[in-house]
Design an enzyme around this catalytic site. Structure first.
Site, PDB file in Angstrom:
ATOM      1  N   HIS A  68       0.032  -3.058  -1.490  1.00 36.16           N
ATOM      2  CA  HIS A  68      -0.219  -2.794   0.071  1.00 36.16           C
ATOM      3  C   HIS A  68      -0.960  -4.168   0.599  1.00 36.16           C
ATOM      4  CE1 HIS A  68      -1.695  -0.315   3.337  1.00 36.16           C
ATOM      5  NE2 HIS A  68      -1.228  -1.353   3.907  1.00 36.16           N
ATOM      6  N   HIS A  70      -0.011  -7.573   3.516  1.00 36.86           N
ATOM      7  CA  HIS A  70       0.565  -8.199   4.625  1.00 36.86           C
ATOM      8  C   HIS A  70       0.461  -9.629   4.384  1.00 36.86           C
ATOM      9  CE1 HIS A  70       0.735  -4.159   6.714  1.00 36.86           C
ATOM     10  NE2 HIS A  70      -0.543  -3.866   6.103  1.00 36.86           N
ATOM     11  N   HIS A 244      -4.262   4.033   2.555  1.00 42.86           N
ATOM     12  CA  HIS A 244      -5.604   3.771   2.812  1.00 42.86           C
ATOM     13  C   HIS A 244      -6.380   5.011   3.351  1.00 42.86           C
ATOM     14  CE1 HIS A 244      -3.036   3.443   6.453  1.00 42.86           C
ATOM     15  NE2 HIS A 244      -2.948   1.770   6.432  1.00 42.86           N
ATOM     16  N   ASP A 317      -4.592  -3.475   1.294  1.00 40.44           N
ATOM     17  CA  ASP A 317      -4.378  -3.802   2.579  1.00 40.44           C
ATOM     18  C   ASP A 317      -4.645  -4.957   3.272  1.00 40.44           C
ATOM     19  OD1 ASP A 317      -3.221  -2.976   5.361  1.00 40.44           O
ATOM     20  OD2 ASP A 317      -4.838  -1.707   5.886  1.00 40.44           O
ATOM     21  N   HIS A 321      -6.133 -12.498   9.535  1.00 43.85           N
ATOM     22  CA  HIS A 321      -6.227 -12.862  10.735  1.00 43.85           C
ATOM     23  C   HIS A 321      -7.023 -14.195  11.100  1.00 43.85           C
ATOM     24  CE1 HIS A 321      -4.165  -9.442  12.482  1.00 43.85           C
ATOM     25  NE2 HIS A 321      -5.051  -8.682  11.675  1.00 43.85           N
TER      26      HIS A 321
END
Length: 455
Positions: A68, A70, A244, A317, A321
């Site tokens: 998991h 990104h 999650h 997860d 950013h």
């Protein structure tokens, strides 16, 4: 057993594999594990090795599989990309990752998945797999997908970064009843979240303090969405993986036991095992994520669920950013945090402290992801399996995470200042050393993961 000098030998290791820990040695030939043996390595085997690593009592683990992440590639590469984040992964002993579809464009077609695979082939230091994302209108793509090349379907039942919310009940029913692969769900009830957002917005305007984030993306929103997802999966016999888990209340929907015997499984993340809402004043939006981090009692219940086998997988997860995007309160600051580089050292450190056993950490981060996604020949230290390994020092001098250690492109971590009692010294991917004592060998070593959903 290797019969010539073209092999790597790792000896004097505490090997953690399939529920036990024993002192022994591993022989690697080419990309594969050739043999795994208990006890001392014969002197002739040591002398004949092309590469020999004296583990000196350190842990030898299967490489972690983070199912998991990104990695923001394509379209959001100002934050992260497959090259930078795969480097961060292997520095933390993560040898395989499965990337989520909320990129730009979103990964909601077979062509988009193939584009990601091609990109990963060029730059990834770790092995790679990808989800295809569900929308209200792409069922034909989901049903035509090749699930030996695709990890499964990602279904957002609550909006998050990328806003791929699926809210058509007929579409959700067809996904559960017709998709021949694992369905991974982000479970938060959007109507509850919207009502909460309106309530707090009316009181505070656009500047809702970040500590109200778990009140907006509330416990009830998680519980209701998870309940509906589990009921739907049971009704249609779907393979459901709820991502999650953040509350103690959701644990009622899952059962303990071997992951191979379950069609409904649960994941949690290091942030939910480390942080609680009491820390929002200290960390602010740095620990703002979706679902929100909840209370200390939830953290403690999740830790127990990991130890008891109710939680099946620990993944990160990983959602990097820019620091500038983390400014503001509950409505303005973006949600998500980079975690992939330090997840395994954090979990091994918790094992050192006695929160978990090292065997439980390996089961949740290495074995069970391979079992759950039915990944071909990875996740275990077995002859004939790919040599994805991590040599971890769990007896090192305690050290503190600093920002200059961060390899993710975003260049920050919510774990800055945290003490650790474990360190990844060497990582192998497909038999190649890609990380060694703080030095990254950045040539792409990763391969596409192969999935066997029909098993």
């Amino acid at each position: 057993m290797a019969t010539d000098t073209d092999y790597t030998l790792i000896y004097n290791a505490r090997i953690v594999n399939e529920g036990s820990t024993f002192t022994g040695y591993v022989v690697i030939k080419g990309e594969m594990i050739d043999s795994v043996e208990p006890g001392d390595a014969p002197a002739s085997l040591i002398e004949g090795a092309a590469v020999r690593i004296d583990a000196d009592g350190r842990l030898l683990l299967p490489g972690a599989i983070d199912e998991h992440v990104h990695f923001r590639d394509p379209g959001l590469t100002r934050k992260a990309d497959m090259a930078t984040e795969s480097r961060a992964a292997v520095a933390g002993g993560v040898t395989s990752f499965i990337d989520m579809p909320n990129t730009v464009p979103a990964t909601v077609t077979r062509e988009a998945v193939e584009d990601k695979i091609k990109r990963a082939q060029q730059v990834s230091c770790a092995n790679y797999g990808f989800f295809i994302g569900a929308t209200n209108s792409n069922l034909d793509e989901l049903l035509a997908a090749d699930y030996t090349r695709i990890a499964g379907v990602k279904l957002f039942l609550g909006s998050s970064t990328g806003n791929m919310l699926v809210d058509s009940e007929s579409t959700i029913s067809r996904i559960f009843s017709e998709v021949p692969a694992l369905i991974a769900v982000h479970a938060e009830d959007e109507s509850i979240i919207s009502a909460n957002r309106k309530t707090f917005g009316e009181e505070y305007g656009e500047d809702v303090p970040v500590n109200f984030h778990p009140a907006i993306r509330s416990r009830k929103a998680c519980v209701e969405a998870t309940r509906r997802a589990v009921e739907g999966a049971k009704k249609y016999g779907a393979r459901l993986h709820v991502l999650h888990i953040s509350t103690a209340d959701e644990l009622q929907f899952f059962t303990a036991g071997p992951v191979e015997n379950k069609k409904i499984t649960a994941e949690t993340c290091p942030q939910y095992l480390l942080f609680c809402d009491e820390l929002y004043p200290k960390f602010g939006a740095r620990i703002k994520c979706n679902p929100a981090i909840k209370r200390a009692a939830d953290r403690d219940a999740l830790r127990k669920a990991v130890a008891d086998g109710v939680i099946d997988v620990i993944a990160t997860d990983h959602a990097p950013h820019l620091e500038s995007e983390k400014e503001g309160g509950a409505l303005k600051a973006v949600s998500g945090m980079p975690m992939v580089q330090f997840s395994l050292p954090v979990m091994v450190s918790l094992a050192v402290e006695g929160t978990f056993t090292i065997e439980q950490v390996v089961e949740k981060m290495c074995h069970n992801p391979a079992r759950l996604f039915r990944i071909d020949r990875r996740g275990f230290i077995r002859p004939g399996y790919y040599a994805d390994l991590a040599l971890v020092d769990d007896r090192c001098e305690p050290y503190t995470i600093t920002s200059d250690m961060v390899l993710s492109k975003c260049a920050w971590t919510p774990l800055e200042g945290a003490p650790l009692g474990a360190r990844v010294d060497i990582t192998w991917v497909n038999g190649k050393q890609v990380w060694r004592y703080g030095v990254l060998f950045s040539s792409p070593a990763g391969k596409p993961l192969k999935f066997n959903h029909n098993l």
